[in-house]
Design an enzyme around this catalytic site. Sequence first.
Site, short mmCIF file in Angstrom:
data_model
loop_
_atom_site.label_atom_id
_atom_site.label_comp_id
_atom_site.label_asym_id
_atom_site.label_seq_id
_atom_site.Cartn_x
_atom_site.Cartn_y
_atom_site.Cartn_z
N HIS A 195 11.96 2.62 0.13
CA HIS A 195 12.76 1.63 -0.59
C HIS A 195 14.07 1.43 0.16
O HIS A 195 15.16 1.56 -0.40
CB HIS A 195 12.99 2.07 -2.03
N ASP A 248 -5.43 0.34 -0.88
CA ASP A 248 -6.16 -0.32 -1.97
C ASP A 248 -6.48 -1.79 -1.68
O ASP A 248 -7.08 -2.46 -2.52
CB ASP A 248 -5.37 -0.21 -3.28
N ASP A 275 -0.03 6.30 -5.60
CA ASP A 275 1.10 5.64 -6.27
C ASP A 275 0.64 5.16 -7.65
O ASP A 275 1.03 4.09 -8.13
CB ASP A 275 1.64 4.47 -5.43
N GLY A 310 3.56 -0.08 -8.70
CA GLY A 310 2.62 1.02 -8.51
C GLY A 310 1.22 0.48 -8.32
O GLY A 310 1.01 -0.69 -7.98
#
Length: 392
Positions: A195, A248, A275, A310
């Site tokens: 981040h 993903d 996550d 997430g």
Amino acid sequence: MSERHAFVGADIFDGERRVAGHALLIADGRVEAICGTGETPLDATVVRCEGGLLAPGFIDIQVNGGGGVLFNDEPTVDGIARICAAHARFGATSLLPTVITDRPEVMAAAIEAVAEATCIGVAGCLGIHVEGPFIAIARKGAHEAGLIRRMTGPDLEMLCATAVRPFVLTLAPESVSNAQIARLAGAGIHVSIGHSDADHATARAAFAAGARGVTHLFNAMSPLGHRSPGLVGATLECGDVWAGIIADGHHVHPTALALALRAKSGPGRLMAISDAMPTVGIDSDTFTLNGRRVVRRDGRLVLADGTLAGSDLTMIGAVRYLVRTIGLPIEEALRMSALYPARYLGIEATRGALTPGAWADIVWLSDGLDVEAVWIEGRLRVDRSGALGVPV
């Protein structure tokens, strides 16, 4: 005399190599040996697995929730136990409950809960991951901007004093000085940059100060540009830096993931992470994050403005994606999900591999990459077939 069990009938992957026609010997919750089936001790109780593959249980270093629980909302031992149980069904035998940017009292409660959970032996709870609040507003992602802040002296002292280990702390150089990073690393905390809008030089300086990890590579960070390599470029070129990545298909384009795998200097590697959020393991498609509604839509978890919040990923889902979409050999996908996280955390002698002396954290996978059964420290925790019934 210790009680022995011999797992037979499936191939065995110990973290480095795969063998067939062998038995995995377990005694008192730990791996004793891998031997030929003809060498199985007579006193060993046989656990027969019909085909498939026995592999080290997955280690997930970034888990925000699961089973309907968001760790920020339930920073308790019971909340941790429910999260761990939800992810065990998908092969995660160890995980780091992750508390994201929140009020100081929530972070303190989360650390205290993990300390208690590890003390009493909650199955699957390995340590903690604190993600924020010491991050950059420019790359906040789904974190609440009003709760993001710089690290203070009291923050530093509190974090260094906690006895919880492994402890991963995601921070940004914009909010934490290199001297603070060095102090945290010296106290045994795994400092991970994330981040952050840090440029290449700033990222390299943070690594030099002691940061050895990067949180969800590509997401919420300065990108790789041909004139500005950013945090992504610094991560890929630094051999002693490890990085989690969300495999993903939503967070990172498969081409970017494949290129990063080829470009990453070692021995630091990319590690599969989930996550994951509370939706893992339940049917509900909504939850709240710092008072904001998050919706599960087409495999993605999003805020009202479309920001990813997430993931709905599981570790076995990450393994399948790495194998079926990215084209990795199953062995390397399994390393990214167990051995590499263990090496990053410095626990490879006891987790992440099926080697003598390691805890018997085992996942039995079918040929179609379904989780058939899971053992944590030798105890049967998941048995989808219902045919094993042997608590080791």
